[in-house]
Design a protein around this motif. Structure first.
Motif, short mmCIF file in Angstrom:
data_model
loop_
_atom_site.label_atom_id
_atom_site.label_comp_id
_atom_site.label_asym_id
_atom_site.label_seq_id
_atom_site.Cartn_x
_atom_site.Cartn_y
_atom_site.Cartn_z
N ASP A 264 -6.50 -2.65 5.74
CA ASP A 264 -5.67 -2.75 4.53
C ASP A 264 -5.35 -1.34 4.08
OD1 ASP A 264 -4.43 -3.38 2.16
OD2 ASP A 264 -6.31 -3.88 1.12
N ASP A 266 -3.16 0.16 2.10
CA ASP A 266 -2.99 0.54 0.69
C ASP A 266 -4.05 -0.05 -0.23
OD1 ASP A 266 -2.25 -2.08 0.65
OD2 ASP A 266 -0.18 -1.74 -0.01
N ASP A 268 -4.74 -2.91 -1.34
CA ASP A 268 -4.36 -3.88 -2.38
C ASP A 268 -4.93 -5.27 -2.09
OD1 ASP A 268 -2.82 -4.71 -0.26
OD2 ASP A 268 -0.93 -4.82 -1.37
N ILE A 270 -4.36 -7.12 0.48
CA ILE A 270 -3.57 -7.84 1.48
C ILE A 270 -3.66 -7.08 2.80
CG2 ILE A 270 -1.28 -8.72 2.07
CD1 ILE A 270 -0.62 -8.59 -0.94
N ASP A 272 -2.91 -5.56 6.43
CA ASP A 272 -1.62 -5.03 6.91
C ASP A 272 -0.76 -6.08 7.59
OD1 ASP A 272 -2.36 -2.60 5.92
OD2 ASP A 272 -2.23 -1.52 7.83
N ASP A 275 1.09 -7.86 4.98
CA ASP A 275 1.59 -7.02 3.89
C ASP A 275 2.95 -6.46 4.29
OD1 ASP A 275 1.98 -5.20 1.82
OD2 ASP A 275 -0.14 -4.60 1.78
N ASP A 278 2.99 -1.87 3.91
CA ASP A 278 1.62 -1.54 4.29
C ASP A 278 1.01 -0.40 3.47
OD1 ASP A 278 1.35 -3.47 6.33
OD2 ASP A 278 2.54 -2.21 7.68
#
Ligand SMILES: [Ca+2]
Ligand SMILES: [Ca+2]
Ligand SMILES: [Ca+2]
Length: 327
Positions: A264, A266, A268, A270, A272, A275, A278
């Protein structure tokens, strides 16, 4: 925001089958509270060893497996001791069933499973990952050797498919196989496959339906056997960012999570592969992959995605779509 992003995932066509861990079957019953998973696995592991010692298998000309209890030890060699089709296993297998599709959303199951399998044929085509859509033939039976399901022709699996997912032990064994070397549509409309992946897997209840039943032949806490043939594959791009999901896995050795859900960029929540942005810089990943000055618009292939300013990717400079300072 989450619901909008997940909409992409939910648009994926769903395919029904008995072996989905569907929550809506009429003949499903669930024992609650469930047993402790570690305690149950000790029992299941012992039952699996016994099954492999007390049964033998025969393989017909079409490489279909039949397993039966040993009645004549002089002529019937146990699955464990026979050498024609070596019994293998994966160790330290995590239950990859999800409670959510966010990072950290794996089911609470501390067990490190041992997954026994026999690879009858590896196959000559391409290898799927656990999140790709596969075209499979299968047959399943319980430890009394009573069949509970079989396909008459291959069916498509997909993932993620909330409420309709194939069991963890099934999905995690499929990447050991490859698709057919050749697939030919015959004049009569049938399809012929050569040199496809073909395996048998012995799945502990914790990687199957655990405390739930599925009809009369899958009772709660049932260990299951499947023979699976891999007839086709579609590499998914779940978030439609023009990077195949199989390439959106950078760190398969997670501590709190595993595989695709562990990456993940970033942070957040979610992963990659689900997302659409990303690195969380507000620019969709697919827009960061546009090759400047191309008409019609061309996009970088995954291996060719450069670092910022078209620079070479190095251990300290990541591909541009994962660099939040670059858009
Ligand atoms: Ca993608
Ligand atoms: Ca993310
Ligand atoms: Ca971005």
């Amino acid at each position: 925001m989450l619901s909008k992003r997940f909409k992409n995932v939910l648009l994926i066509a769903l395919f029904s089958s008995v072996i989905f861990s569907c929550k809506e079957d009429d003949d499903e019953a669930t024992i609650t509270p469930p047993r402790d998973r570690s305690v149950q696995y000790v029992e299941d592991a012992s039952l699996i060893e016994t099954y492999l010692e007390e049964h033998y298998m025969t393989v017909d000309a079409d490489m279909n497996v039949t397993i039966a209890k040993i009645t004549d030890p002089l002529t019937q060699t146990s699955i464990k001791l026979q050498t024609d089709y070596p019994l293998q296993f994966m160790e330290n297998v995590d239950n990859d069933t999800r409670v959510t599709y966010l990072k950290g959303g794996r089911i609470n199951d501390p067990v490190k499973y041992k997954l026994y399998y026999i690879l009858l044929n590896e196959g000559g085509g391409q290898r799927p990952t656990t999140v790709d859509s596969t075209f499979v033939d299968y047959r399943g039976w319980n430890f009394s050797n009573v069949e509970f399901d079989r396909t008459s022709s291959p069916v498509w699996t997909t993932y993620p498919a909330p409420q309709l997912e194939f069991i963890s032990g099934f999905r995690q064994i499929v990447p050991l196989m490859k698709t057919p070397e050749t697939t030919t549509v015959n004049e009569d409309g049938t399809t012929s496959f050569t040199n496809y992946g073909n395996c048998v897997v012995f799945i502990p209840s914790g990687l199957a339906y655990f405390n739930s039943s599925r009809g009369a032949n899958i009772l709660p806490y049932s260990n299951l056997v499947f023979q699976i043939k891999l007839k086709g594959l579609r590499y998914n791009d779940h978030d439609r960012d023009k990077i195949l999901s199989k390439d959106e896995i950078y760190n398969p050795q997670g501590d709190t999570d595993i595989g695709f859900f562990n990456q993940d960029t970033d942070l957040d929540g979610i992963p990659d592969f689900l997302d659409t942005d990303d690195d969380g810089d507000g620019v969709l990943t697919r827009n960061e992959l546009k090759i400047p000055g191309t008409t019609p618009q061309q996009y970088y292939q995954f291996n060719d995605i450069p670092a910022c300013n078209g620079d070479q990717v190095t251990p300290t400079r990541t591909k541009r779509h994962r660099d939040p300072t670059c858009f």
